[in-house]
Design a protein around this motif. Structure first.
Motif, mmCIF file in Angstrom:
data_model
loop_
_atom_site.group_PDB
_atom_site.id
_atom_site.type_symbol
_atom_site.label_atom_id
_atom_site.label_comp_id
_atom_site.label_asym_id
_atom_site.label_seq_id
_atom_site.Cartn_x
_atom_site.Cartn_y
_atom_site.Cartn_z
ATOM 1 N N ASN A 140 0.826 -1.202 0.000
ATOM 2 C CA ASN A 140 0.000 0.000 0.000
ATOM 3 C C ASN A 140 0.867 1.261 0.000
ATOM 4 O OD1 ASN A 140 -2.560 1.350 0.108
ATOM 5 N ND2 ASN A 140 -2.088 1.848 2.226
ATOM 6 N N LEU A 141 1.946 1.253 0.777
ATOM 7 C CA LEU A 141 2.867 2.397 0.772
ATOM 8 C C LEU A 141 3.466 2.608 -0.609
ATOM 9 C CD1 LEU A 141 4.850 1.919 4.114
ATOM 10 C CD2 LEU A 141 3.160 3.687 3.595
ATOM 11 N N GLN A 142 3.870 1.527 -1.252
ATOM 12 C CA GLN A 142 4.477 1.640 -2.576
ATOM 13 C C GLN A 142 3.485 2.152 -3.610
ATOM 14 O OE1 GLN A 142 6.698 -1.854 -3.770
ATOM 15 N NE2 GLN A 142 7.332 -2.205 -1.657
ATOM 16 N N ILE A 143 2.281 1.616 -3.609
ATOM 17 C CA ILE A 143 1.293 2.040 -4.602
ATOM 18 C C ILE A 143 0.868 3.482 -4.332
ATOM 19 C CG2 ILE A 143 -0.859 1.226 -3.521
ATOM 20 C CD1 ILE A 143 -0.068 0.587 -7.145
ATOM 21 N N SER A 144 0.752 3.849 -3.061
ATOM 22 C CA SER A 144 0.414 5.236 -2.721
ATOM 23 C C SER A 144 1.517 6.175 -3.181
ATOM 24 C CB SER A 144 0.218 5.387 -1.211
ATOM 25 O OG SER A 144 -0.849 4.592 -0.771
ATOM 26 N N GLY A 145 2.762 5.772 -2.975
ATOM 27 C CA GLY A 145 3.888 6.584 -3.414
ATOM 28 C C GLY A 145 3.919 6.746 -4.920
ATOM 29 N N ALA A 146 3.517 5.705 -5.641
ATOM 30 C CA ALA A 146 3.499 5.779 -7.103
ATOM 31 C C ALA A 146 2.492 6.819 -7.585
ATOM 32 C CB ALA A 146 3.173 4.410 -7.695
ATOM 33 N N PHE A 147 1.408 7.006 -6.840
ATOM 34 C CA PHE A 147 0.394 7.991 -7.227
ATOM 35 C C PHE A 147 0.746 9.406 -6.756
ATOM 36 C CE2 PHE A 147 -2.344 4.239 -7.666
ATOM 37 C CZ PHE A 147 -2.928 4.526 -8.889
ATOM 38 N N HIS A 148 1.598 9.524 -5.767
ATOM 39 C CA HIS A 148 1.878 10.826 -5.164
ATOM 40 C C HIS A 148 2.409 11.836 -6.184
ATOM 41 C CE1 HIS A 148 2.572 13.496 -1.807
ATOM 42 N NE2 HIS A 148 3.742 13.768 -2.308
ATOM 43 N N GLN A 149 3.385 11.463 -6.980
ATOM 44 C CA GLN A 149 3.978 12.399 -7.936
ATOM 45 C C GLN A 149 2.985 12.864 -8.998
ATOM 46 O OE1 GLN A 149 7.428 10.975 -9.988
ATOM 47 N NE2 GLN A 149 8.012 13.002 -10.677
ATOM 48 N N PRO A 150 2.278 11.955 -9.691
ATOM 49 C CA PRO A 150 1.341 12.457 -10.700
ATOM 50 C C PRO A 150 0.210 13.294 -10.105
ATOM 51 C CG PRO A 150 1.325 10.036 -10.654
ATOM 52 C CD PRO A 150 2.399 10.498 -9.726
ATOM 53 N N ILE A 151 -0.247 12.943 -8.907
ATOM 54 C CA ILE A 151 -1.290 13.749 -8.264
ATOM 55 C C ILE A 151 -0.752 15.143 -7.962
ATOM 56 C CG2 ILE A 151 -2.622 14.027 -6.120
ATOM 57 C CD1 ILE A 151 -3.069 10.968 -6.211
ATOM 58 N N GLY A 152 0.491 15.221 -7.494
ATOM 59 C CA GLY A 152 1.107 16.519 -7.225
ATOM 60 C C GLY A 152 1.219 17.368 -8.478
ATOM 61 N N ILE A 153 1.562 16.738 -9.596
ATOM 62 C CA ILE A 153 1.680 17.474 -10.860
ATOM 63 C C ILE A 153 0.309 17.979 -11.306
ATOM 64 C CG2 ILE A 153 2.203 17.206 -13.325
ATOM 65 C CD1 ILE A 153 4.496 15.279 -12.384
ATOM 66 N N VAL A 154 -0.704 17.125 -11.210
ATOM 67 C CA VAL A 154 -2.063 17.540 -11.581
ATOM 68 C C VAL A 154 -2.517 18.697 -10.690
ATOM 69 C CG1 VAL A 154 -4.493 16.821 -11.589
ATOM 70 C CG2 VAL A 154 -2.750 15.354 -12.602
ATOM 71 N N GLU A 155 -2.206 18.610 -9.414
ATOM 72 C CA GLU A 155 -2.591 19.675 -8.481
ATOM 73 C C GLU A 155 -1.984 21.012 -8.911
ATOM 74 O OE1 GLU A 155 -1.860 21.026 -3.864
ATOM 75 O OE2 GLU A 155 -1.132 19.080 -4.532
#
Length: 120
Positions: free
Chosen positions: A42-57
């Protein structure tokens, strides 16, 4: 060696055995090693989403700022001055406080965060 490993697992269990690990333990039928693997996944998959979500934000925030600047037009000041009175009093108060902090730093930073919250 097994005893040391058991003690390490027990120490981890007591540190993680909270509301945080509870759902993982339930899903893994109280198997701590499996729950820990699931937690790690879960930590790994969450981390994988963190960067693209930050860029979209950032893209959305900058697009909103651009559109609000266009809406503001050639009037004096910026859209943060809220000449149309669109902001709530709370939002306006946060903007004023953030501006005071920016003026104190004297760096002209962009007002993207106000009291830990996003302006837009």
């Amino acid at each position: 060696m097994e005893r040391e490993k058991a003690q390490e697992i027990a120490a981890l269990l007591s540190a993680f055995l909270s509301e945080r690990m509870g759902p993982y333990l339930r899903l893994c039928e109280q198997n701590f090693a499996e729950a820990l693997r699931l937690y790690d996944w879960n930590l790994q998959i969450s981390g994988a989403f963190h960067q693209p979500i930050g860029i979209v934000e950032i893209v959305v925030r900058n697009s909103l700022a651009s559109q609000l600047a266009k809406r503001h037009g050639s009037r004096p000041g910026t859209w943060l001055d809220d000449p149309d009175g669109a902001f709530s009093e709370m939002a306006a108060s946060h903007i004023r406080a953030a501006r005071r902090r920016v003026h104190k730093t004297n760096r002209g930073e962009r007002l993207s965060r106000i009291d830990g919250r996003r302006v837009i």
